[in-house]
Design an enzyme around this catalytic site. Structure first.
Site, PDB file in Angstrom:
ATOM      1  N   LYS A 100      -5.678   1.977  -3.640  1.00 51.25           N
ATOM      2  CA  LYS A 100      -6.929   1.296  -3.311  1.00 51.25           C
ATOM      3  C   LYS A 100      -7.147   1.416  -1.809  1.00 51.25           C
ATOM      4  O   LYS A 100      -6.600   0.658  -1.025  1.00 51.25           O
ATOM      5  CB  LYS A 100      -6.850  -0.172  -3.745  1.00 51.25           C
ATOM      6  CG  LYS A 100      -8.197  -0.822  -4.052  1.00 51.25           C
ATOM      7  CD  LYS A 100      -9.098  -1.000  -2.845  1.00 51.25           C
ATOM      8  CE  LYS A 100      -8.569  -2.031  -1.875  1.00 51.25           C
ATOM      9  NZ  LYS A 100      -9.536  -2.225  -0.712  1.00 51.25           N
ATOM     10  N   GLY A 104      -1.705  -4.792   5.671  1.00 53.09           N
ATOM     11  CA  GLY A 104      -2.947  -5.387   6.144  1.00 53.09           C
ATOM     12  C   GLY A 104      -2.692  -6.712   6.824  1.00 53.09           C
ATOM     13  O   GLY A 104      -1.575  -7.002   7.268  1.00 53.09           O
ATOM     14  N   SER A 105      -3.718  -7.521   6.880  1.00 54.42           N
ATOM     15  CA  SER A 105      -3.626  -8.774   7.617  1.00 54.42           C
ATOM     16  C   SER A 105      -2.783  -9.795   6.873  1.00 54.42           C
ATOM     17  O   SER A 105      -2.643  -9.760   5.648  1.00 54.42           O
ATOM     18  CB  SER A 105      -5.024  -9.345   7.848  1.00 54.42           C
ATOM     19  OG  SER A 105      -5.557  -9.867   6.641  1.00 54.42           O
ATOM     20  N   THR A 106      -2.244 -10.741   7.633  1.00 58.89           N
ATOM     21  CA  THR A 106      -1.461 -11.812   7.031  1.00 58.89           C
ATOM     22  C   THR A 106      -2.322 -12.669   6.119  1.00 58.89           C
ATOM     23  O   THR A 106      -1.870 -13.103   5.051  1.00 58.89           O
ATOM     24  CB  THR A 106      -0.820 -12.665   8.143  1.00 58.89           C
ATOM     25  OG1 THR A 106       0.122 -11.844   8.856  1.00 58.89           O
ATOM     26  CG2 THR A 106      -0.106 -13.881   7.579  1.00 58.89           C
ATOM     27  N   GLY A 164      -2.656 -10.840   2.957  1.00 60.91           N
ATOM     28  CA  GLY A 164      -1.337 -10.792   2.329  1.00 60.91           C
ATOM     29  C   GLY A 164      -0.994 -12.080   1.612  1.00 60.91           C
ATOM     30  O   GLY A 164      -0.441 -12.069   0.507  1.00 60.91           O
ATOM     31  N   GLU A 171       3.481  -5.655   4.218  1.00 61.15           N
ATOM     32  CA  GLU A 171       3.623  -5.354   5.637  1.00 61.15           C
ATOM     33  C   GLU A 171       2.364  -5.877   6.298  1.00 61.15           C
ATOM     34  O   GLU A 171       1.283  -5.312   6.143  1.00 61.15           O
ATOM     35  CB  GLU A 171       3.811  -3.854   5.853  1.00 61.15           C
ATOM     36  CG  GLU A 171       4.305  -3.520   7.254  1.00 61.15           C
ATOM     37  CD  GLU A 171       3.175  -3.291   8.222  1.00 61.15           C
ATOM     38  OE1 GLU A 171       2.902  -4.214   9.019  1.00 61.15           O
ATOM     39  OE2 GLU A 171       2.574  -2.216   8.201  1.00 61.15           O
ATOM     40  N   CYS A 225      -0.579  -2.639  13.897  1.00 57.23           N
ATOM     41  CA  CYS A 225       0.117  -3.914  13.700  1.00 57.23           C
ATOM     42  C   CYS A 225       1.334  -4.064  14.596  1.00 57.23           C
ATOM     43  O   CYS A 225       1.744  -5.186  14.902  1.00 57.23           O
ATOM     44  CB  CYS A 225       0.519  -4.058  12.231  1.00 57.23           C
ATOM     45  SG  CYS A 225       1.452  -2.658  11.597  1.00 57.23           S
ATOM     46  N   GLU A 264      -3.395 -12.177  16.262  1.00 49.70           N
ATOM     47  CA  GLU A 264      -3.472 -10.717  16.313  1.00 49.70           C
ATOM     48  C   GLU A 264      -4.905 -10.293  16.642  1.00 49.70           C
ATOM     49  O   GLU A 264      -5.831 -10.558  15.885  1.00 49.70           O
ATOM     50  CB  GLU A 264      -3.031 -10.112  14.983  1.00 49.70           C
ATOM     51  CG  GLU A 264      -2.970  -8.603  15.006  1.00 49.70           C
ATOM     52  CD  GLU A 264      -2.367  -8.024  13.734  1.00 49.70           C
ATOM     53  OE1 GLU A 264      -1.553  -7.095  13.837  1.00 49.70           O
ATOM     54  OE2 GLU A 264      -2.720  -8.509  12.640  1.00 49.70           O
TER      55      GLU A 264
END
Length: 495
Positions: free
Chosen positions: A186, A238-240, A243, A260, A294, A393
């Site tokens: 995806k 991707g972003s936290t 996630g 990650e 990241c 971030e």
């Protein structure tokens, strides 16, 4: 499918969904438009998967895993297929490079590296086929002999971000495929076109139908993929924030996860560190990939008495960088990927001034660049370790400089965020640097360098930077389940 020449190279500008080795239009006709971040003009579009398309993609991958030849091949046979896959990908490398520039705004050299990462990773994992242990016999404490097998996890959803769409796909697909899994990739809705070249190469390489499926999708449909009962494992970069949402959605069916996520990586400069080494490595570390990475060493933690020296040298180096057209070989930094992301980064710069920060260099749009989502490389000083720009971030070419009075404070600042992905320690005393590096709570720490990623070494984070590891043999192991068969047939004995 339309082929449109742009920047002297013909690359594919329109893509459909790739399901079961077939290109299929999306069932609703909805398209994802790709905008060139340097020109703000459309590049092309890709079909957006609907819920029905997600079901069809999962069904194809499920059938290929449950009934197809791929998981039943030997690992050596799959390795040979991966080498063919790599060879086919390399044939399209220049077209893919041009497309990545248009799709992401990354400069030419970095886009070319992204195009070649997947072939390199496919070959690395193919090379593990003869050495990775898949079967072991072990005599247990009770005297039983067990056959311990490593078997493919099953159907994998590989969710790939926009900042390095092909390079980060290479952190997932080769391992999953060598293990014998089937995959639904995806790609991000911002970078759906480049992933199509994986499908082209997979067809030419002869991968069986359903082994690799590519479904660009918007967030609602992506969540359906995460929740789908036909998916066995999710691997996500991707972003936290996203996630956490994936972990929540996947919990209902207890899917295996590799996450990650974000980072706010510290670089601790010890008192004896080489100024030149700091400058030479921090500048590309902060600004490489347009700062959209990241592992970006976005917090530089320096002794109070060396602040002016270090900031002055870095500001001079930042000011010398060329920001502009990513197609120009002289350019060092291209644009942010979308207007939305540009505005997000600009919002962080505004918050820095609100919290008393000072810009040693940069701080906004570079002069003369009125079109495109450009931000000048920026150094922020005079904020506290608790400031937003020191905690969150930013994902742009922005460095926050913090100071310390003693090394205990330096380590406390380094560990004082929710993240734990990467880090760095600078010192001329290796033993001292190593001792300090071991105190930093992150998945990776670099000594006298800002970012190091090696195909053969595991990569991943701790805390809110995620869990699980990619790359190295550990990355292959993440796509294998452990299956035990007791061989003796003796009555059960207890300890």
């Amino acid at each position: 499918m339309t082929i449109t020449p742009i920047a002297g190279t013909a690359f594919v500008t329109e893509r459909e969904l790739f399901i079961g080795n077939e290109w299929r239009p999306g069932s609703t006709g909805q398209r994802l438009t790709v905008i060139d971040p340097a020109t703000e003009q459309p590049v092309g579009s890709a079909a957006a998967a609907s819920s029905a398309d997600i079901d069809a993609g999962v069904a194809a991958a499920r059938a290929a895993f449950d009934h197809g030849p791929w998981p039943r091949m030997t690992i050596q046979e799959r390795a040979a297929a991966l080498v063919r896959f790599a060879e086919e990908l390399e044939k399209d490398a220049e077209a893919v490079t041009e497309l990545l520039v248009a799709e992401t705004g990354l400069i030419l050299g970095q886009s070319r590296g992204g195009a070649l990462t997947m072939p390199a990773m496919l070959r690395y994992y193919a090379g593990l086929a003869d050495t990775f242990p898949l079967v072991e016999k072990r005599v247990g404490v009770t005297g039983f002999t067990a056959r311990i097998e490593k078997r493919p996890v099953g159907v994998v959803a590989a969710i790939v971000p926009w900042n390095a769409p092909l390079a980060l796909a290479a952190f997932k697909l080769p391992q999953a495929l060598l293990a014998g899994c089937t995959v639904i990739m995806k790609p991000s809705e911002d970078t759906p076109l480049s992933a199509g070249y994986f499908a082209d190469a997979a067809l030419r390489a002869g991968l069986p139908a359903g082994v690799l499926n590519i479904l660009p999708a918007l967030p609602t449909e992506s969540d359906l993929l995460v929740r789908h009962p036909g998916i066995d494992k999710i691997t996500f970069t991707g972003s936290t924030t996203v996630g956490r949402a994936i972990a929540t959605s996947a919990a209902d069916t207890l899917k295996q996860l590799t996450l990650e996520l974000g980072g706010k990586s510290p670089a601790v400069v010890l008192d004896d560190a080489s100024l030149q080494r700091v400058v030479d490595t921090m500048v590309p570390g902060v600004t490489g990939n347009n700062g959209e990475v990241c592992t970006n060493p976005s917090r530089l933690i320096v002794p109070e008495h060396r602040k002016d020296e270090i900031v002055g040298a870095l500001a001079e180096a930042f000011a010398a960088l060329v920001v502009g057209d990513p197609r120009d070989p002289k350019t060092d930094i291209g644009p942010m990927i979308t207007r939305k992301h540009y505005e997000r980064v600009m919002g962080y710069l505004a918050s820095a001034t609100e919290e008393g920060g000072r810009f040693a260099v940069g701080g906004g749009r570079p002069p003369g660049l009125d079109t495109g989502f450009y931000i000048a490389p920026t150094i922020i000083t005079d904020v506290s370790p608790g400031a937003r720009v020191a905690q969150e971030e930013i994902f742009g070419p922005v460095l926050t400089v913090l100071t310390y009075r003693d090394e205990e404070e330096a380590v406390r600042i380094a560990n004082g965020t929710e993240f734990g992905l990467s880090g760095a320690v600078y010192s001329e005393d290796f033993d001292h640097a190593l001792q300090t590096a071991r105190k930093i709570n992150s998945g990776t720490v670099n000594i006298n360098n800002s970012i190091t990623i090696d195909i053969g070494v595991p990569f991943g984070g701790v805390k809110q930077s995620g869990y699980g590891r990619e790359l190295g043999p550990e990355g292959l192991g993440a796509f294998l389940n452990t299956h035990v068969i007791f061989l003796d047939g003796e009555p059960l004995r207890t300890l």
